[in-house]
Design an enzyme around this catalytic site. Structure first.
Site, PDB file in Angstrom:
ATOM      1  N   PHE A  53       0.846  -1.197   0.000  1.00 31.49           N
ATOM      2  CA  PHE A  53       0.000   0.000   0.000  1.00 31.49           C
ATOM      3  C   PHE A  53       0.877   1.240   0.000  1.00 31.49           C
ATOM      4  CE2 PHE A  53      -2.781  -3.320   1.360  1.00 31.49           C
ATOM      5  CZ  PHE A  53      -4.026  -2.971   0.865  1.00 31.49           C
ATOM      6  N   GLU A  54       0.408   2.266  -0.701  1.00 31.13           N
ATOM      7  CA  GLU A  54       1.256   3.439  -0.959  1.00 31.13           C
ATOM      8  C   GLU A  54       1.808   4.120   0.282  1.00 31.13           C
ATOM      9  OE1 GLU A  54      -0.058   6.299  -4.008  1.00 31.13           O
ATOM     10  OE2 GLU A  54      -1.600   4.797  -4.309  1.00 31.13           O
ATOM     11  N   PHE A  55       1.055   4.073   1.369  1.00 29.75           N
ATOM     12  CA  PHE A  55       1.550   4.814   2.528  1.00 29.75           C
ATOM     13  C   PHE A  55       2.447   3.979   3.432  1.00 29.75           C
ATOM     14  CE2 PHE A  55      -0.866   7.870   0.592  1.00 29.75           C
ATOM     15  CZ  PHE A  55      -0.364   9.070   1.021  1.00 29.75           C
ATOM     16  N   ASN A  78       2.513  11.388  -5.597  1.00 31.84           N
ATOM     17  CA  ASN A  78       2.870  10.932  -4.244  1.00 31.84           C
ATOM     18  C   ASN A  78       4.377  10.807  -4.082  1.00 31.84           C
ATOM     19  OD1 ASN A  78       0.358  10.773  -3.112  1.00 31.84           O
ATOM     20  ND2 ASN A  78       0.109   8.574  -3.391  1.00 31.84           N
ATOM     21  N   GLY A 106      -0.726   8.381  -6.299  1.00 35.12           N
ATOM     22  CA  GLY A 106       0.402   7.556  -6.716  1.00 35.12           C
ATOM     23  C   GLY A 106       0.260   7.012  -8.130  1.00 35.12           C
TER      24      GLY A 106
END
Lengths: 291, 321
Positions: free
Chosen positions: A87-89, B130, A166
């Site tokens: 997951f991106e975070f 991001n 993202g």
């Protein structure tokens, strides 16, 4: 305000502290799952299965909330136990036994191998670790370029969309990008994007490499409610790969706003199997948050 | 070659940053506890560039975002990175410039506030991603003016950014050069820290590591203040050391109505109320009056949304490790 309304919206068993086990009491707090006969399925269920089938075992995949996450959970329990959802975070390879509603939510690192940072996972992608990336889009063009930024002019947009998030990174850095378009129509599949948020094959063969994007990376599949598409190796244009159950080539053509490459014998996508549906409904999303 | 056409809201200035650090940052531990009112009054000024961590409805510094709106320093620039805190600032009308990455609510839909502001041309937007934002903070954190990357190349995202196209001096390949981003003020909500600001974060730390190092001023809000000995016992858990920190604000449930991992769950009805309200301008105004400008402090806000009993329920609704 009653207790019912509080802190809801988490996946199965996620509603109470320490509840890895199913919390039967919680069932009462949520509407009873719709019961579909084992042989019938919804459009979302089909989409999830089509995406899950793309996911191979022992690969790392960038996963967002929604369909890709359900697909990853299904793939892990069905045919790809070694699939690693990232997951991106920063959540890496969580148990996925309950469903997050945000890409930073606790469920994205619940019993994961690591909980790190955005930079860490993006750098892993830039180093070549991420095989798959799953992205949504408001528009997609024949080369698999995507728009998630604006409809209309950038300075005064008719519709301001969230932006890259993202998405642009995933399209640049993952080996294989899979686009998800649940509503296949000519407003989504367009000849020209209003804004190219995320690079597909740009304007054709060799363009990615010329722009400086990593060689060998790029769009891989498009999954829609009508069909699965891939890309012609020579022209890099979108090509019909396989039709969803009950869908005709003509239907796909009519709903695509550009000339789709159609091979002699397009394949057929199998409907969700009994096994896939059982896992999806009983294990992945038993409280029907998404399906 | 070429460069993006987007506005560069903060020019990289590695030397200036060094001098700022030498003159202004706390190099030895001092007690930095203060009220949210004092922290915002001292460190957030009209025209400032503000950045926050984490994302969505997760570990967002909501109590401080509400205080910023209450005090209303206008003409702000922000790192538009998807949190409900950022959305609140946008909705409040205090923001003029956005380094946009993602402003929206994921599965809950588009941001009503951002949509209206953008359509009216009331906000200047430069596009990023991001990774680009994380690496821009990283460059500032490293004390360098820019960092090369392989993202954004060939896209309109690049064209509308303020990145610069460059060639790798070793391979000759094209690169996207990202300018370092040092916000005037960074705002991060953490699980615990001591009175000096030595902070621990549970779960993912999102952009927190880079942002804490990239920010000129850094305000922490924290669920709990712990004794220094608790920090020193597990020094490897310190994500943010005190010398980066300018203010420590105690804010139990500081991420409400969002979640705080292992502490409390998202308050779904309150989140829905916000999303519904911000669909229209009138709704937004009413929401801000009721939940932001109405209560004079975070404590009053917590009472307004249901008080201790309600918040305990959110704690019980949160899953353990």
């Amino acid at each position: 305000m009653g207790k019912k309304a509080v802190g809801s919206g988490q996946g199965a068993g996620c509603g109470v502290r320490g509840a890895g086990r199913k919390a039967t009491g919680l069932r009462a707090l949520h509407p009873a799952p719709r019961t579909l006969p084992a042989r019938e399925y919804s459009g979302t269920e089909l989409l999830i299965c089509l995406v899950a089938r793309i996911m191979e075992n022992r690969k790392m995949a960038f996963i967002g909330t929604g369909v890709p996450m359900l697909a990853a959970a299904l793939a892990k329990k069905h045919h790809a136990p070694g699939l690693m959802a990232v997951f991106e975070f920063g959540g890496t390879d969580p148990a996925l036994d309950c469903l997050p509603l945000n890409v930073g939510a606790q469920q994205t690192f619940q019993r994961a191998i690591s909980a790190v940072s955005l930079a860490e996972v993006m750098e892993a992608a830039q180093r070549g670790f991420l095989e798959y990336g799953f992205v949504g889009a408001a528009q997609i063009d024949p080369f698999g370029n995507l728009n998630t930024t604006v409809i209309g002019e950038h300075s005064r947009p008719a519709v301001r969309l969230p932006g890259s998030g993202g998405g642009c990174d995933i399209g640049a850095l993952c080996w294989r990008t899979v686009a998800l378009v649940p509503d296949h129509n000519p407003r989504k599949f367009v000849e020209r994007l209003d804004f190219m948020t995320t690079a597909g094959y740009l304007d054709g063969p060799g363009a990615r490499e010329r722009a400086g994007l990593p060689p060998g990376s790029g769009p891989y599949r498009v999954v829609s409610n009508l069909a699965v598409m891939d890309y012609d190796g020579a022209t890099r244009r979108m090509r019909l790969h396989s039709l969803n159950p009950g869908v005709t080539v003509e239907q796909v053509r009519q709903n695509t706003g550009f000339e789709l490459v159609v091979p002699e014998n397009a394949g057929r996508n199998e409907p969700p199997t009994r096994d896939e549906l059982r896992i999806l409904r009983r294990e992945v999303d038993p409280r029907r948050l998404y399906i | 070659m070429g460069s993006g056409e987007g506005a560069l809201f903060v020019r990289p200035d590695a030397d200036g940053f060094r001098e700022f650090v030498r003159a202004n940052k706390p190099h030895s531990p001092v007690d930095k506890r203060m009220s949210e009112r004092e922290a915002v009054r001292r460190f957030v000024r009209p025209g400032d560039y503000v950045a926050t961590d984490l994302y969505g409805m997760v570990r967002a510094p909501m109590s401080l975002a509400r205080e910023v709106v209450r005090q209303g320093p206008g003409d702000l620039s922000i790192a538009g990175q998807g949190g409900m805190d950022i959305d609140l600032l946008v909705a409040s009308g205090l923001v003029r410039r956005i380094d946009n990455v993602y402003i929206g609510h994921e599965v809950f839909g588009l941001s009503g506030a951002f949509r209206r502001l953008a359509a009216a041309g009331k906000v200047e937007v430069t596009e990023w991603t991001n990774a680009a934002l994380a690496w821009r903070f990283k460059a500032a954190a490293m004390g360098i003016p820019y960092i090369p990357s392989r993202t954004m190349l060939g896209t309109d995202t690049f064209r509308r950014s303020a990145a610069v196209l460059g060639r790798c001096p070793f391979s000759g390949k094209m690169l996207c050069l990202l300018p370092a981003l040092a916000p005037d003020v960074g705002i991060i909500h953490v699980h615990r820290c001591d009175r000096f600001g030595n902070a621990q974060i549970d779960g993912t730390y999102g952009l927190g590591f880079e942002l804490s190092r990239a920010s000129r001023r850094l305000i922490l809000s924290t669920e709990r203040v712990v004794p220094g000995s608790a920090i020193r016992k597990v020094p490897e858990r310190t994500v943010i050391p005190h010398y980066l920190v300018d203010a420590v604000v105690v804010a139990r449930y500081g991420s409400h109505p969002g979640e705080m991992c292992y502490e409390y769950a998202m308050d779904r009805p309150r989140v829905d109320e916000y999303l519904e309200a911000t669909r229209t301008e009138e709704g937004t105004r009413a929401y801000l009056e009721k939940y932001v400008r109405g209560p004079r402090s975070h404590e009053e806000y917590l009472e307004l949304v249901g008080g201790r009993r309600h918040l305990r329920r959110l704690e019980r609704a949160c899953r353990g490790r």
